[in-house]
Design a protein around this motif. Structure first.
Motif, PDB file in Angstrom:
ATOM      1  N   TYR A 160       0.823  -1.210   0.000  1.00  0.00           N
ATOM      2  CA  TYR A 160       0.000   0.000   0.000  1.00  0.00           C
ATOM      3  C   TYR A 160       0.857   1.260   0.000  1.00  0.00           C
ATOM      4  CZ  TYR A 160      -3.718  -3.232   1.367  1.00  0.00           C
ATOM      5  OH  TYR A 160      -4.612  -4.273   1.400  1.00  0.00           O
ATOM      6  N   GLY A 161       0.228   2.367  -0.358  1.00  0.00           N
ATOM      7  CA  GLY A 161       0.900   3.657  -0.364  1.00  0.00           C
ATOM      8  C   GLY A 161       0.861   4.372   0.965  1.00  0.00           C
ATOM      9  N   GLY A 162       0.236   3.780   1.967  1.00  0.00           N
ATOM     10  CA  GLY A 162       0.162   4.392   3.288  1.00  0.00           C
ATOM     11  C   GLY A 162      -0.735   3.590   4.195  1.00  0.00           C
ATOM     12  N   CYS A 163      -0.791   4.000   5.462  1.00  0.00           N
ATOM     13  CA  CYS A 163      -1.601   3.270   6.439  1.00  0.00           C
ATOM     14  C   CYS A 163      -3.092   3.314   6.124  1.00  0.00           C
ATOM     15  CB  CYS A 163      -1.373   3.848   7.837  1.00  0.00           C
ATOM     16  SG  CYS A 163       0.257   3.488   8.525  1.00  0.00           S
ATOM     17  N   LEU A 209       5.393  -0.434   8.344  1.00  0.00           N
ATOM     18  CA  LEU A 209       3.993  -0.462   8.767  1.00  0.00           C
ATOM     19  C   LEU A 209       3.120   0.444   7.923  1.00  0.00           C
ATOM     20  CD1 LEU A 209       4.414  -0.562  12.654  1.00  0.00           C
ATOM     21  CD2 LEU A 209       3.968  -2.459  11.084  1.00  0.00           C
ATOM     22  N   ARG A 210       3.724   1.313   7.121  1.00  0.00           N
ATOM     23  CA  ARG A 210       2.975   2.124   6.161  1.00  0.00           C
ATOM     24  C   ARG A 210       2.602   1.309   4.933  1.00  0.00           C
ATOM     25  NH1 ARG A 210       5.869   5.123   3.583  1.00  0.00           N
ATOM     26  NH2 ARG A 210       7.939   4.714   4.440  1.00  0.00           N
ATOM     27  N   ALA A 211       3.490   0.417   4.512  1.00  0.00           N
ATOM     28  CA  ALA A 211       3.349  -0.249   3.217  1.00  0.00           C
ATOM     29  C   ALA A 211       2.744  -1.644   3.313  1.00  0.00           C
ATOM     30  CB  ALA A 211       4.712  -0.330   2.529  1.00  0.00           C
ATOM     31  N   VAL A 212       2.674  -2.209   4.519  1.00  0.00           N
ATOM     32  CA  VAL A 212       2.091  -3.536   4.723  1.00  0.00           C
ATOM     33  C   VAL A 212       1.104  -3.432   5.878  1.00  0.00           C
ATOM     34  CG1 VAL A 212       2.547  -5.962   5.217  1.00  0.00           C
ATOM     35  CG2 VAL A 212       4.243  -4.625   3.963  1.00  0.00           C
ATOM     36  N   ASP A 213      -0.119  -3.865   5.658  1.00  0.00           N
ATOM     37  CA  ASP A 213      -1.113  -3.760   6.723  1.00  0.00           C
ATOM     38  C   ASP A 213      -0.943  -4.897   7.725  1.00  0.00           C
ATOM     39  OD1 ASP A 213      -2.118  -5.927   5.313  1.00  0.00           O
ATOM     40  OD2 ASP A 213      -4.175  -5.195   5.277  1.00  0.00           O
ATOM     41  N   GLU A 239       5.974   9.590   9.494  1.00  0.00           N
ATOM     42  CA  GLU A 239       5.663   8.162   9.531  1.00  0.00           C
ATOM     43  C   GLU A 239       5.110   7.768  10.899  1.00  0.00           C
ATOM     44  OE1 GLU A 239       8.144   3.926   9.371  1.00  0.00           O
ATOM     45  OE2 GLU A 239       9.203   5.838   9.468  1.00  0.00           O
ATOM     46  N   VAL A 240       5.757   8.229  11.957  1.00  0.00           N
ATOM     47  CA  VAL A 240       5.294   7.918  13.308  1.00  0.00           C
ATOM     48  C   VAL A 240       3.871   8.417  13.504  1.00  0.00           C
ATOM     49  CG1 VAL A 240       5.649   8.377  15.763  1.00  0.00           C
ATOM     50  CG2 VAL A 240       7.614   7.872  14.292  1.00  0.00           C
ATOM     51  N   ASN A 241       3.601   9.641  13.064  1.00  0.00           N
ATOM     52  CA  ASN A 241       2.262  10.218  13.234  1.00  0.00           C
ATOM     53  C   ASN A 241       1.209   9.461  12.433  1.00  0.00           C
ATOM     54  OD1 ASN A 241       3.307  12.155  14.954  1.00  0.00           O
ATOM     55  ND2 ASN A 241       3.525  13.703  13.349  1.00  0.00           N
ATOM     56  N   ALA A 245      -1.922   7.449  14.068  1.00  0.00           N
ATOM     57  CA  ALA A 245      -3.299   7.807  13.724  1.00  0.00           C
ATOM     58  C   ALA A 245      -4.111   6.600  13.270  1.00  0.00           C
ATOM     59  CB  ALA A 245      -3.295   8.882  12.634  1.00  0.00           C
ATOM     60  N   HIS A 246      -3.475   5.667  12.570  1.00  0.00           N
ATOM     61  CA  HIS A 246      -4.240   4.559  11.975  1.00  0.00           C
ATOM     62  C   HIS A 246      -4.194   3.279  12.805  1.00  0.00           C
ATOM     63  CE1 HIS A 246      -4.034   7.179   8.405  1.00  0.00           C
ATOM     64  NE2 HIS A 246      -5.104   6.529   8.014  1.00  0.00           N
ATOM     65  N   LEU A 247      -3.104   3.045  13.520  1.00  0.00           N
ATOM     66  CA  LEU A 247      -2.984   1.805  14.288  1.00  0.00           C
ATOM     67  C   LEU A 247      -3.127   2.027  15.793  1.00  0.00           C
ATOM     68  CD1 LEU A 247      -0.077  -0.046  12.407  1.00  0.00           C
ATOM     69  CD2 LEU A 247      -2.547  -0.199  12.050  1.00  0.00           C
ATOM     70  N   GLY A 248      -3.188   3.280  16.201  1.00  0.00           N
ATOM     71  CA  GLY A 248      -3.417   3.575  17.603  1.00  0.00           C
ATOM     72  C   GLY A 248      -2.200   3.469  18.490  1.00  0.00           C
TER      73      GLY A 248
END
Length: 455
Positions: A160-163, A209-213, A239-241, A245-248
């Motif tokens: 993926y291109g992001g989270c 963690l951005r590119a693989v869910d 990246e950290v932010n 935001a998406h994984l908590g």
């Protein structure tokens, strides 16, 4: 048999003088002991040749091309990344192989004996798979064989291109696979590495963690074998932010809470970790894979080396974007970053070992662990990854022990002292020059002429 006589040798038991190191036909160290036989080589200073634990070989062709400021005055890693994707729109398999051979040769001449290639350029322009799914993996293996460097091939999963799970676009499409296709590619890449010399091996690299869910990460970890696992982690504030935001949770926190991170793992960069995350990662036994020259070039931040080593952490070094390949400069840059941050000196030294000794021995141990390679030490049974250095020059001035290492790393002329390099017993550098230098450089220059009108 190759028999090396060395005036001083860094062994697992410390510095020793006047040793004989015997290499057998399989490329391993057969014996280490007193000098008893006629030597094939005489070396002033013999060290284990380190494994470069993180490389994107194709990016070597970009070195020096991303230093102008873009239209956004807040130029950053992300603008560099956009330029990298533009560059990707051109590279062919032949060109990638020539670039990789050049970078691997430069690593050997810098004193590395092996490399873990974090290989994510899988497909043709636009993302169309080659008829041979592992075409590009095979080109990396071929380039490694041309250069003679030891190899841990790490095929990368990039989905993926992001989270937010946005689809890949532009240059990213050359990286992408769903988990099912990636597992097929991974199996083919493992076979490609296994077809190389007996010291070649392979592993697995979920990009980030951005590119693989989370589901994709769990699937490939479960099904892709037991080799080393490498992943980018906590490199940039953005990246950290995004992960938070998406994984908590922050990246390091999330990974340690959700996976059994241990000695099999190598987490790359880790320049954006809290003190608590740094201590927690150190306790796992995983390797923190540091690339100080690239991290400096991209403005990533400073790894907390003093806390990490103070907590017993394992670390190693890589050349990442290959903007400048210099083993000793990588080590020095980490130490200097600690000094600048803390207004200190000899930040990583201990009471019994100098700064250079701490850095070099940490890099040797961590690199071998990260690469899944029996190397990093001059000891019977290990792969004969060795670097021989000249000490009768203006840089080392015949210094002994830790002072010689400190002079190599901090004196500015360490790379010019590299005279001989063996990788799994293969003599690849002699008198400072790679055995195929002329042909490899010629091919690389041809590729750069082909690319220069479009960059």
């Amino acid at each position: 048999m190759q028999i090396i006589h060395a005036k001083q040798v860094l062994t697992p038991n410390g510095w020793q003088s006047d040793l004989e190191v015997t290499l057998d036909a399989s490329g391993r160290i057969a014996d280490v002991g007193p000098q008893r036989h006629a030597p094939t080589d005489r070396i002033a200073l013999l060290l284990p040749a380190l494994l470069n634990l993180h490389s994107h070989a194709f990016q070597r062709a970009m070195a020096g091309l991303t230093e102008a400021r873009g239209p956004d005055p807040r130029d950053s890693f992300w603008s560099w990344r956009r330029l990298m994707y533009k560059f990707l729109d051109q590279l062919s398999p032949d060109q990638v192989e020539a670039i990789a051979a050049q970078v691997f040769m430069e690593m050997l001449e810098a004193g590395y004996g092996a490399v873990a290639e974090f290989h994510y350029l899988h497909h043709d322009v636009g993302g169309m798979p080659y008829d041979n799914l592992a075409e590009m993996s095979e080109r990396v293996v071929s380039a490694a064989m041309t250069s003679g460097i030891g190899l841990t091939l790490l095929p990368v999963q990039y989905q993926y291109g992001g989270c937010d799970l946005r689809p890949l676009n532009g240059g990213q499409q050359r990286f992408g696979n769903d988990p099912e296709r990636f597992l097929r590619l991974h199996a083919d890449a493992v076979r490609a590495a296994a077809a190389g010399p007996t010291d070649y091996t392979s592993g697995l690299a979920p990009h980030s963690l951005r590119a693989v869910d989370p589901a994709g990460l769990a699937a490939i970890l479960d099904q892709a074998g037991s080799g080393p696992v490498h992943m980018h982690l906590a490199e940039q504030v953005a990246e950290v932010n995004e992960v938070l935001a998406h994984l908590g949770a922050r990246p390091t926190e999330w990974l340690l809470d959700n996976h059994n991170v241990g000695q099999r793992w190598c987490l790359i960069h880790c320049t954006q970790m809290t003190e608590a995350e740094t201590a927690a990662l150190a306790k796992t036994g995983a390797v923190a894979g540091l690339c100080p020259l690239t991290e400096s070039n991209l403005g990533d931040g400073i790894f907390n080396g003093t806390t990490y080593l103070g907590q017993g952490g394992t670390l190693g070094f890589g050349s990442d974007s290959n903007v400048h390949i210099s083993l000793f400069e990588e080590l020095k840059t980490l130490e200097y970053s600690q000094r600048l941050r803390d207004l200190s000196r000899a930040a990583l030294a201990t009471e019994g070992r100098s700064t250079g000794r701490v850095l070099f021995e940490a890099a040797a141990k961590g690199g071998a662990q990260a690469g899944g390679r029996n190397s990093g030490r001059i000891e019977m049974g290990a792969w004969a990854d060795l670097v021989g250095l000249d000490d009768d020059n203006q840089w080392l001035c015949n210094r002994q022990g830790d002072a010689a290492l400190d002079s190599l790393i901090f004196g500015g002329g360490g790379q010019s002292c590299v005279r001989d390099v063996w990788s799994a017993g293969r003599r690849v550098v002699k008198e400072g020059r790679h055995f195929k230098r002329d042909a490899i450089v010629s091919n690389f220059k041809t590729v750069m002429r082909q690319l220069e009108t479009n960059i």
